[in-house]
Structure formats: C-alpha cells, structure tokens
Enzyme design. Structure first.
Site, PDB file in Angstrom:
ATOM      1  N   HIS B 227       0.802  -1.219   0.000  1.00  0.00           N
ATOM      2  CA  HIS B 227       0.000   0.000   0.000  1.00  0.00           C
ATOM      3  C   HIS B 227       0.838   1.273   0.000  1.00  0.00           C
ATOM      4  O   HIS B 227       0.566   2.183  -0.788  1.00  0.00           O
ATOM      5  CB  HIS B 227      -1.072   0.022   1.070  1.00  0.00           C
ATOM      6  CG  HIS B 227      -2.109   1.040   0.702  1.00  0.00           C
ATOM      7  ND1 HIS B 227      -3.015   0.843  -0.301  1.00  0.00           N
ATOM      8  CD2 HIS B 227      -2.303   2.305   1.115  1.00  0.00           C
ATOM      9  CE1 HIS B 227      -3.742   1.925  -0.484  1.00  0.00           C
ATOM     10  NE2 HIS B 227      -3.330   2.836   0.364  1.00  0.00           N
ATOM     11  N   TYR B 231       1.399   5.094  -2.439  1.00  0.00           N
ATOM     12  CA  TYR B 231       1.672   6.476  -2.026  1.00  0.00           C
ATOM     13  C   TYR B 231       3.020   6.940  -2.550  1.00  0.00           C
ATOM     14  O   TYR B 231       3.233   8.133  -2.777  1.00  0.00           O
ATOM     15  CB  TYR B 231       1.558   6.619  -0.512  1.00  0.00           C
ATOM     16  CG  TYR B 231       0.107   6.688  -0.120  1.00  0.00           C
ATOM     17  CD1 TYR B 231      -0.602   7.853  -0.322  1.00  0.00           C
ATOM     18  CD2 TYR B 231      -0.564   5.583   0.368  1.00  0.00           C
ATOM     19  CE1 TYR B 231      -1.945   7.925  -0.040  1.00  0.00           C
ATOM     20  CE2 TYR B 231      -1.910   5.637   0.647  1.00  0.00           C
ATOM     21  CZ  TYR B 231      -2.595   6.805   0.445  1.00  0.00           C
ATOM     22  OH  TYR B 231      -3.929   6.878   0.709  1.00  0.00           O
ATOM     23  N   HIS B 378      -9.785   0.978 -10.615  1.00  0.00           N
ATOM     24  CA  HIS B 378      -9.364   1.957  -9.599  1.00  0.00           C
ATOM     25  C   HIS B 378      -7.913   2.368  -9.786  1.00  0.00           C
ATOM     26  O   HIS B 378      -7.591   3.545  -9.857  1.00  0.00           O
ATOM     27  CB  HIS B 378      -9.589   1.363  -8.207  1.00  0.00           C
ATOM     28  CG  HIS B 378      -8.868   2.091  -7.114  1.00  0.00           C
ATOM     29  ND1 HIS B 378      -9.221   3.361  -6.722  1.00  0.00           N
ATOM     30  CD2 HIS B 378      -7.800   1.759  -6.349  1.00  0.00           C
ATOM     31  CE1 HIS B 378      -8.405   3.766  -5.754  1.00  0.00           C
ATOM     32  NE2 HIS B 378      -7.529   2.811  -5.518  1.00  0.00           N
ATOM     33  N   PHE B 379      -7.008   1.371  -9.886  1.00  0.00           N
ATOM     34  CA  PHE B 379      -5.612   1.818  -9.942  1.00  0.00           C
ATOM     35  C   PHE B 379      -5.188   2.249 -11.339  1.00  0.00           C
ATOM     36  O   PHE B 379      -4.141   2.879 -11.487  1.00  0.00           O
ATOM     37  CB  PHE B 379      -4.640   0.814  -9.301  1.00  0.00           C
ATOM     38  CG  PHE B 379      -4.532  -0.522  -9.954  1.00  0.00           C
ATOM     39  CD1 PHE B 379      -3.891  -0.673 -11.164  1.00  0.00           C
ATOM     40  CD2 PHE B 379      -5.041  -1.642  -9.317  1.00  0.00           C
ATOM     41  CE1 PHE B 379      -3.785  -1.909 -11.745  1.00  0.00           C
ATOM     42  CE2 PHE B 379      -4.936  -2.887  -9.905  1.00  0.00           C
ATOM     43  CZ  PHE B 379      -4.307  -3.011 -11.117  1.00  0.00           C
ATOM     44  N   HIS B 380      -6.056   1.987 -12.330  1.00  0.00           N
ATOM     45  CA  HIS B 380      -5.757   2.633 -13.605  1.00  0.00           C
ATOM     46  C   HIS B 380      -6.174   4.112 -13.580  1.00  0.00           C
ATOM     47  O   HIS B 380      -5.687   4.900 -14.380  1.00  0.00           O
ATOM     48  CB  HIS B 380      -6.398   1.882 -14.777  1.00  0.00           C
ATOM     49  CG  HIS B 380      -5.561   0.713 -15.220  1.00  0.00           C
ATOM     50  ND1 HIS B 380      -5.650  -0.524 -14.649  1.00  0.00           N
ATOM     51  CD2 HIS B 380      -4.560   0.619 -16.143  1.00  0.00           C
ATOM     52  CE1 HIS B 380      -4.762  -1.348 -15.214  1.00  0.00           C
ATOM     53  NE2 HIS B 380      -4.088  -0.671 -16.116  1.00  0.00           N
ATOM     54  N   ARG B 443     -10.577  -9.705 -11.875  1.00  0.00           N
ATOM     55  CA  ARG B 443      -9.357  -9.123 -12.424  1.00  0.00           C
ATOM     56  C   ARG B 443      -8.389 -10.252 -12.757  1.00  0.00           C
ATOM     57  O   ARG B 443      -8.594 -11.399 -12.352  1.00  0.00           O
ATOM     58  CB  ARG B 443      -8.721  -8.171 -11.411  1.00  0.00           C
ATOM     59  CG  ARG B 443      -8.154  -8.880 -10.205  1.00  0.00           C
ATOM     60  CD  ARG B 443      -7.692  -7.948  -9.110  1.00  0.00           C
ATOM     61  NE  ARG B 443      -6.409  -7.323  -9.422  1.00  0.00           N
ATOM     62  CZ  ARG B 443      -5.627  -6.735  -8.508  1.00  0.00           C
ATOM     63  NH1 ARG B 443      -5.980  -6.721  -7.228  1.00  0.00           N
ATOM     64  NH2 ARG B 443      -4.496  -6.168  -8.849  1.00  0.00           N
ATOM     65  N   ARG B 444      -7.322  -9.937 -13.481  1.00  0.00           N
ATOM     66  CA  ARG B 444      -6.216 -10.863 -13.718  1.00  0.00           C
ATOM     67  C   ARG B 444      -6.700 -12.213 -14.229  1.00  0.00           C
ATOM     68  O   ARG B 444      -6.315 -13.270 -13.712  1.00  0.00           O
ATOM     69  CB  ARG B 444      -5.425 -11.094 -12.432  1.00  0.00           C
ATOM     70  CG  ARG B 444      -4.727  -9.868 -11.927  1.00  0.00           C
ATOM     71  CD  ARG B 444      -4.089 -10.110 -10.602  1.00  0.00           C
ATOM     72  NE  ARG B 444      -2.998  -9.170 -10.353  1.00  0.00           N
ATOM     73  CZ  ARG B 444      -2.247  -9.192  -9.271  1.00  0.00           C
ATOM     74  NH1 ARG B 444      -2.430 -10.087  -8.344  1.00  0.00           N
ATOM     75  NH2 ARG B 444      -1.272  -8.326  -9.121  1.00  0.00           N
TER      76      ARG B 444
END
Lengths: 59, 552, 156
Positions: B227, B231, B378-380, B443-444
């Site tokens: 995580h 950041y 989300h992380f894209h 996902r994946r």
C-alpha cells in the site's frame, strides 16, 4: 484586493504585512474553493453510499 | 539558485545526465509494458488469440512489473533528483550523484534480469509474487536489486538535503527537497517489508535451501509494502501539484507549512494500512483488520487537505488575475498549456479515483469489489491516469529544461492532444472496468465464458470496451514517444524549471516537521500498533509451511 | 500554524464524513455480525488436509433447519465439490481451504468473496434467498488455467 496590490507594486514589507493582517479579506476570497471541495465531498458520499447499498442488496 | 553554472541548463549538466538516464529508462519500460497491456486488453476482449508460446499471464506479469514498478520508480527517482538538485543550489554533491548512478546501475541490472526471467516464463507469478507460486530465484533477486538501487538514490538525496541544512542553519528548507526526503523515507521504511519477504523467505525457499514458506506471513509482509507503494507513486505527483503547478499558473504556494504537514501525515499513515488489501483473507482477526481500516481512513485526511490547497491555489491565482464570482477563477487557468493541463487532468481524475479507494478500504464492503475488475479500474485511475498524466506533464518541461531546449508551441499542442487521447482511452477502459467489476467480473483473468454462464455473457460488452480503451491508450503511448523524440530535437533555448515561491506573509513550518528522529519514532510506533500483535501471532503460531508450486 | 477558516470547516466536514463511514462499518461488523470473512485462526496442513476431518469428505452437510455446512477444497484448477444443490432460503456456512496455491472463491451476485489460503481455513456464511444457478469463480490468479476454475451452486 488584487487591484490594490497592483497599484503599489514597489512598496515592501509594510503593506504586504498589513494586507495579510486584514484576514477577513483573504478569508472571504476562498468561497469558490470551499464550494468546490464540498462538491468533491458530496461525490465521495454518493459513490460510497451507492456501493454500500449494493453491499446491503447482496447481503 | 539564481547563478547556475551553465546559463541554458536548469541544473548542473552532470545531474541532468543522471536525471535523463532515469526518465528515458522509465519511458522505455512504459513502451514495453504498454505493448503487453495492449495485447492483454485485446485477448480479454476476445479480439485476438495469443500464439501458443506467449501466455496471457506472462504478459500480465510483464505489464505489472514494467509499468507499476519500473516506469514509476525510475521516473520518480529521476524527477526527485532533478528537483532536489534544483532547489538545493542547482548542483548535486559528487557523493549524491555517485549514489544516484550506483542506484541506477543496480536498478537497471535488476530490471534486465527480471525481464529475462519473465520472458523465459520462469516468473509468471505477477508483480505481487504471491507464494506459494514459486518463481526463479533470480526473479526475486532482480526485484531486490531494484529496491536496493532505489535506496541508494534515496541516501544520495538525504545526504544532499543534510548538507544544505548544515550550510543554511536556521533557514526553512526548500519545500521540494523536504517533500523528496519525506517520500524517500516513507519508501525505505515501506520496502523493508518486501525486502524481508524476498530475502528471508522467498530467495532461500526458491533456491531450495528451505522446503516451505509461511504463506500468511509472506502476504502480510508484501502488503506492508504494497500500500505505501501506491503512495510512493502518488506523492511525487502531489509534489508537482503543490510546488510546480502554482508557478505555472502564475501564483504562489498556498501554504508551505500545510503542504509539509500533509506530507508528514502521509509518512505516518501510509504504512500501517496493508491489511485493507487482506480483508477477505483468513488468519487475521476482524479487530486488526478494522484497526487498519481506521488507519487507512486517516491517510485520506492529507488528501482532503491537498484538495483544498490546490483549489485555493487556483482561486487565489485566478482572483489575482481579476476573476469574479464563485467559480470565475476557473476560467483564468492556462488551459492550453500542457504543463498545466496534463497534471490538472490528473488531479480531476483523482476525485473518482480517491472515492473508489475509500470504497475499496471499507472493511466488509470490500467483498463487493475484492479481486474484481473494479480494483483494476481503480488503480488505472490512480497510478495510470492521475500519476501518469502528472508525470507526462512534468516530462514536457523537464526534458527541455535538462537539455537546454524549448517546449515549442507545436510540441505543446501535440502534448495537449496526447493528454486528451489518454483521457478518452481511460474513460472507456477504466469506466468499463469499474462497472463490470461491480457486476463481479474478476481481475487478472484471461478470456473465458465460464462455460457459457449467463452472468459471464453479460460482462462481454464491457470487456470489449476495455479493449477499445486499451487500444486508444496504446496510441497515447505512441504519441508520447513521438513527443519525447521531438523534445530532443526542439530548438535550443531556456525552459523554466517551475518552482513556486511562498507568499510574502507565509509563516515558517514548526520545527517538529524536521525532527526526523521524532517522525521516524512515530512511524515505528504506528507500525507496531498496527502490526505487532497479528504478525507475532503469524510467526509464533505459523500456518503449516507450503512447498513451492509452478502452476503456469 | 495558520489554517484558513474555510479549510477548517472543510476538514471538519471531511473527517466527520469518514467517521460516519467508519461508524456504519464498525457497527455492522462488531454489533451486527456482518464481518469480513476469516474471523479466527484455524490452521491445517495443506499436504495432509485431505486425509483429515472435515476436508476428507468435502461437500454439503445439513447442520440444522435449512442450515448447511459446505466444506470446500480449492486446488489448481477447480473446486471439490464442483456443484452443490440447495433449497431456497438455505443458510450455508462455508468452510474453505486450498491444497496448493492461493485461490479465490467469489459467488457472483453475492457478498461471498473470500480467499482460500493454503494452511488456513476461511469461513463465511450466506443465506440463498433467490433461486438460480450461481457461478462461483476463482478471482485470485493461480496459474495457467486460472480462468477455467469455477463451480456451480444450484438453488431451487
């Protein structure tokens, strides 16, 4: 406020400090910012509540 | 700062070379990772089939490693070194520069070895390398080299920062350098988790020196790192927003002290939160999961502060230019300047990205989205749009500033087009991922109809939309590469390295903000509170060990 | 440190919002029992798990009035059993582990979404209120045929 600083571009320290002391003026100038962040907060609440309802519906 | 050795360059020529080496390597990784990403999108959308010798999950591993680890880390280290050099006098100390090159050498060795392992299909375990899937030991060693290399560059920045402080006793440290040091400090603490996992667990096990691995512990150590990793991607983007953007729009820093406070909160709260990636796992009690959910929510606060700061910077700059009304300042922004527009598009994207993050971290609610394409979506938005667009925006002025060239009007326009292409591609790809993720699509996962189950059929149109978005994004990468080539052929000149100044009336940040011993102690205390009891439990009452599996 | 009056109000708003989210989640978790799966530590040896209770006989077992225990093994690339049938309204207590690598267990359209970790046993409960053929799939990458890994729950 912006105008007045433009009119006295070369005066140093004293007016600058005086301007920052009259915080009432600078404080009121961020109302657009406040409105913008409240919209952001509203968006977060709506999306979160939406998925929470989905969670409850699937429980 | 005003008297640089070479007038046309913004930092010392030798530093420029080090930074450019990082930036170009980063974009090389982005290009290769982009090819892998494009193919994945097309396979999952059912558009193409891969030849037998290339696996979908092999591509997925390459995409994740090259984009999430290599592109980001190289760009970040290059950008941070450039800003540290710029704000501490325009020239790195020889030792800092040498550490930077040592780091570059270690990271590049690691990247090459790791990529070879992936291409040889010896490491199809994805960049999260979940044990007990067992990759070649050289893959783990390669990634350890990348991490250790990044530490070297971090130490170089710390040394430079400390030296500046010694020479400028009692003065406020440059904000950019302070933020760079905070970011690298957070990174080093965070990577201790993955270093422990790789060095103490995975490498001995992969070589066969030990038979089994404690799976729960390995996952926990990974997410101790996993995580704060996000950041580590985000904070350099925030540095651009806090320090660079105000200068570009002709304004000042909104608040130097509050910007530092936000970074300190990130240092403290981005690490003790890894369990929110493990909410659906056994072996961790609901109490400890919930405690880390609370800590995760704490790390939202500095982002709320950042949102206010940024809007306030815009509003103050816009009003100084004569803007009227509630939102009149919005029109005063330099919308046709890619140095502003690309990072701004990133900021705007962070609104849905951040909202999605709060949903993901919401304890039992995570069941709705866990391991679905919602997470990928989300992380894209976070790393692949917010962070990536900010980095692209930085690139458009950083490369000319380092090479003594100009960002021409033509390249600026091409940059604007590239940004819009990226946004359109991501709208399709990430939008489809979020929606179909809420419907359950995992996902994946390669192309499948789950034996024609009706639910899976419902997902198909979204998978096609993902493929279309991914194709548009790949065009965006190609445009970016073209623009970078054009930047290197741009006419000579002087391009600004924008670093905003504080308001005349700004107050100094409290001294506590630079008492690093105190700050690190607080980090340690928070980590112990969040992790000590459950991790000791995992070590003292370990799960029966797992032997390794090669399932690909 | 000076903070603008409106920024203070914004932080009061934002932090209250987060506190309310946490309060809702915490109340559901600790007072109403809507916890994430996992609950307690329950270890097994993945190599011998199929020889011992209860994983020697994976499948469905009635434990009460329309209440069942479903013992499920995850492995590359499938589940045992690969199909279970239930009456509408059945409450099922899932007991799940893996004999090899880490797998997922997501019943599409429900909140049952949990990890099968070798060495640990995962637990969760769900009441099937709607009839239908539920797709269960592995949503944690587990190897070359990960996308094939699935089972069905038939509720009539």
């Amino acid at each position: 406020m912006a105008k007045s600083t433009n009119l006295v571009p070369h005066k140093k320290d004293v007016p600058a400090k005086a301007a920052s002391r009259t915080s009432g003026e600078t404080e009121s100038s961020l109302k657009g910012t406040f409105a913008a962040v409240l919209l952001l907060g509203g968006f977060i609440i709506l999306t979160w509540a939406g998925v929470f309802l989905l969670f409850l519906a699937r429980q | 700062m005003l008297t640089n050795g070479t007038p046309e360059l913004q930092i010392d020529r030798k530093d420029s070379r080090l930074v450019l080496a990082h930036i170009l390597f980063a974009f090389g990784a982005l290009f290769l990772g982009g090819i892998a990403g494009l193919l994945q999108g097309l396979v999952r959308g059912g558009v193409v089939k891969l030849p037998a010798e290339i696996g979908y999950y092999q591509l997925l591993t390459a995409h994740g490693v090259l984009m999430a680890l290599i592109f980001t880390t190289y760009f970040i280290i290059g950008f941070l070194i450039s800003g540290v050099s710029k704000t501490t006098g325009g020239k790195l100390l020889p030792i800092s520069r040498h550490l930077g090159w040592l780091g570059y050498g270690l990271m590049s060795t690691g990247t090459v070895v790791g990529t070879i392992c992936i291409l040889l299909n010896q490491a199809t375990v994805l960049y999260t390398f979940y044990a007990p899937m067992k990759a070649s030991p050289y893959f783990y060693i390669a990634l350890a080299l990348v991490v250790v290399g990044s530490w070297m560059s971090g130490f170089g920045m710390f040394y430079q920062f400390g030296y500046w402080k010694k020479l400028h006793k009692g003065k406020v440290t440059p904000l950019f350098a302070f933020m760079a040091v905070t970011t690298m400090l957070m990174w080093i603490v965070a990577t201790l988790g993955v270093a422990a996992e790789v060095l103490l667990q995975l490498i001995p096990w992969s070589f066969g020196w030990v038979d089994t691995v404690n799976v729960m512990l390995s996952r926990t150590l990974f997410w101790f790192f996993g995580h704060p990793l996000v950041y580590f991607w985000l904070l350099p983007a925030y540095m651009c927003w806090y320090v660079v953007i105000p200068k570009i729009i002709g304004g000042k820093l909104f608040s130097d002290a509050l910007a530092r406070l936000a970074f300190i909160l990130f240092l403290l709260f981005s690490i003790p939160v890894g369990f929110h990636h493990q909410l659906m796992e056994p072996g961790i009690s609901p109490f400890w999961k919930f405690l880390q959910v609370i800590l995760t929510f704490m790390v939202i606060v500095p982002s709320l502060m950042t949102a206010f700061s940024l809007f306030a910077t815009f509003e103050q700059a816009g009003r100084a230019l004569g803007a009227k009304g509630l939102f009149g300042w919005f029109r005063k922004m330099p919308w046709s300047d890619v140095r502003f527009f690309a990072p701004f598009a990133g900021m705007l994207t962070f609104i849905p990205a951040g909202a999605g993050g709060i949903i993901n971290a919401s304890n039992q609610m995570n069941a709705v989205v866990h391991n679905t394409l919602f997470i990928t979506g989300h992380f894209h938005l976070t790393v692949a749009t917010t962070v990536a667009l900010t980095f692209f925006g930085v690139t458009y002025w950083l490369i000319p500033a380092l090479t003594g060239r100009k960002l021409t009007a033509r390249i600026n326009k091409l940059g604007m087009i590239q940004t819009v292409v990226w946004l359109v591609g991501m709208f399709f790809m990430s939008g489809a991922m979020h929606t179909v993720g809420l419907l359950g699509s995992p996902r994946r996962t390669a192309y499948t109809t789950y034996e024609n189950h009706p639910d899976a059929f419902l997902w198909m149109p979204y998978h096609v939309a993902m493929a279309i978005g991914g194709t548009i994004l790949f065009i965006g990468i190609l445009l970016l590469i073209v623009n970078i080539v054009l930047l290197f052929r741009a006419p000579r000149g002087q391009e600004e390295f924008p670093i905003a100044e504080a308001n005349a009336s700004a107050e100094a940040a409290p001294r506590l903000f630079e008492r690093w011993g105190v700050l690190i102690s607080l980090v340690v205390v928070l980590v112990l509170i969040a992790y000590m009891v459950p991790v000791l439990d995992m070590i003292n009452n370990p799960v029966p060990g797992s032997k390794g599996f090669v399932t690909w | 440190m000076h903070m603008h009056r409106l920024e203070k109000w914004w932080l009061v708003f934002g932090i209250s919002m987060l506190a309310i989210f946490l309060l809702v989640l915490g109340t559901a978790t600790f007072a109403m029992g809507v916890t994430p799966p996992g609950e307690h530590r329950h270890t097994v040896n993945p190599e011998t798990v199929t020889q011992n209770e209860p994983f020697d006989k994976p499948g469905l077992r009635q434990v009460g009035d329309n209440e069942y225990e479903a013992v499920i093994l995850a492995f590359v690339f499938g589940y045992s059993p690969d199909r279970i049938e239930l009456p509408v309204g059945a409450k099922v207590n899932f007991v799940l582990t893996s004999t090899d690598v880490v797998h997922g267990f997501h019943i599409i359209g429900t909140n049952v979404n949990m990890m099968a970790v070798p060495g640990e046993v995962n637990h969760t409960s769900y009441t099937f209120k709607e009839p239908g053929e539920y797709l269960v799939l592995c949503n944690e990458y587990c190897g070359a045929a990960h996308e094939q890994m699935q089972m069905r729950i038939i509720v009539k």
